[in-house]
Design an enzyme around this catalytic site. Structure first.
Site, PDB file in Angstrom:
ATOM      1  N   THR A  80      30.758  13.254  47.610  1.00 25.23           N
ATOM      2  CA  THR A  80      31.941  13.409  48.335  1.00 25.23           C
ATOM      3  C   THR A  80      31.423  13.644  49.805  1.00 25.23           C
ATOM      4  OG1 THR A  80      30.951  15.749  48.031  1.00 25.23           O
ATOM      5  CG2 THR A  80      33.330  15.232  46.680  1.00 25.23           C
ATOM      6  N   TYR A  99      22.097  26.941  61.693  1.00 17.41           N
ATOM      7  CA  TYR A  99      21.729  28.348  60.793  1.00 17.41           C
ATOM      8  C   TYR A  99      20.925  28.531  60.337  1.00 17.41           C
ATOM      9  CZ  TYR A  99      25.763  28.044  57.052  1.00 17.41           C
ATOM     10  OH  TYR A  99      26.308  27.251  56.012  1.00 17.41           O
ATOM     11  N   LYS A 130      19.684  28.026  52.748  1.00 17.34           N
ATOM     12  CA  LYS A 130      18.865  26.985  54.326  1.00 17.34           C
ATOM     13  C   LYS A 130      18.083  27.425  54.849  1.00 17.34           C
ATOM     14  CE  LYS A 130      22.654  23.867  53.459  1.00 17.34           C
ATOM     15  NZ  LYS A 130      22.534  22.296  52.942  1.00 17.34           N
TER      16      LYS A 130
END
Ligand code: HXC
Ligand code: NAP
Length: 289
Positions: A19, A148, A163
């Site tokens: 996706t 971020y 992350k």
């Protein structure tokens, strides 16, 4: 810009490639000659991606795997090796994320995001890295982070923490595994609207516009822009780039960081007033001119 065979015969494993951005990268890589191997949790999504790519004349293979399980990753990589005989590039793209006030998060919610993004990335990295080191094969790992990862962000704290961790993995292994010929690179995308981000990150009316207003270039990114960057970074043209993260966000995070970026809202007459005010002569400390 690319020669059509720039990724010829490279086998590229894209996690979450069924996706969104992952799917777009798969099509780009395949269009440049690569064989793409896709993993994800939903078989119907994977089957459709393979059918669509095959219909376009590309070479694609998919196999189910939840990246939160190292055993499932190992089994999936075994199946990919059986099918293609090798893997040359790993793209850690699979992610989970949603917006929520942090005090509302259950431990399960925290684990869910960290396990997909941070643990899943590291599990897949270690699985492929071990195989490459054992066989003396060179490899490239591309991690998809976000801007971020450096700054943190309110309302997506597990994602920001995960992350940031992936960023640390990227830079750490760029050094540690360079001696094995394994290169690490990362992309930090700004907003690239996908079904998942619309559903999980900006589901309410008006949220999308709010996000667009933050981007100095005044628009979201196009899928072609991010998949071209990914193709370059994993290609041999980028063979001396190691441990680098490329931001692709139209300047969004810099606008947020700059102290005076909010002045963008001022009109010309405000700037005229400011100019006049700042040019006024002020009396010196003795009170004399
Ligand atoms: C609070 C929530 C929540 C929400 C889920 N949870 N959504 N809590 N607010 N909006 C909680 C659930 O209640 C549950 O906790 C726990 O999270 C796990 O939820 P499950 O649905 O059981 O988990 P799972 O099926 O594993 O799904 C993981 C997921 C889901 C992350 C929650 O959203 C997912 O599969 N996402 C994959 C796709 C995705 O998110 N893509 C976006 C990537 S975009 P309890 O305690 O109730 O059991 C991205 C962009 C970054 O990363 C930068 C943007 C600019
Ligand atoms: P997406 O469409 O939701 O892609 C995430 C993919 O990961 C899905 O195909 C999902 O498939 C797969 N996945 C999730 N959990 C998994 C698991 N446990 N095991 C295996 N696969 C799993 O989202 P996207 O917007 O394209 O995001 C792609 C990447 O870009 C992510 O790393 C995201 O953080 C990053 N990013 C996106 C944006 C943006 O604006 N779109 C901005 C910054 C960063 P299944 O659910 O079937 O498993």
């Amino acid at each position: 810009m690319f020669s059509p065979n720039v990724l010829r015969d490279k086998v590229i494993l894209v996690t979450g490639g069924g996706t969104g951005i992952g799917r777009e990268m798969c099509e780009k890589f395949a269009s440049l000659g690569a064989k793409v191997a896709i993993v994800g949790r939903r078989t119907e999504i994977l089957d459709k991606a393979v059918a669509d790519l095959t219909n376009l004349g590309y070479d694609a293979f998919a196999t189910r795997c939840d990246v939160r399980s190292p055993d499932e990753i190992a089994a999936a990589v075994d199946r990919i090796m059986d099918h293609y005989g090798r893997v040359d590039v790993l793209v850690n793209n699979a992610a989970g994320n949603f917006v929520s006030p942090t005090e509302r998060l259950s431990a399960h919610a925290v684990d869910s995001v960290l396990n997909i993004v941070l643990h899943g990335t590291l599990y897949a990295t270690i699985d492929l890295g071990r195989r490459w080191i054992a066989s003396g094969q060179k490899g490239v790992i591309l991690n998809i982070v976000t801007t971020y990862a450096w700054t943190g962000s309110a309302f997506v704290v597990p994602s920001a923490a995960a992350k940031a961790g992936v960023l640390a993995v990227t830079k750490s292994l760029a050094v540690e595994w360079a001696r094995y010929g394994i290169r690490h690179v990362a992309i930090a995308p700004g907003p690239f609207p996908t079904e998942a981000t619309k559903k999980n990150l900006y589901p309410l009316e008006g949220m999308v516009d709010m996000l667009k207003d933050r981007v100095p270039l005044g628009r979201f990114g196009n899928m072609d822009e991010i998949s071209n960057l990914a193709a370059f970074l994993i290609s041999d043209y980028a063979s001396f780039i190691n441990g680098e993260v490329v931001t692709i966000d139209g300047g969004e995070w810099l606008k947020g960081a700059g102290q005076f970026s909010g002045l963008m809202a001022l009109k010309q007459e405000h700037w005229d007033m400011i100019r006049e005010m700042s040019r006024k002569k002020t009396p010196n400390s003795t009170g004399k001119d």
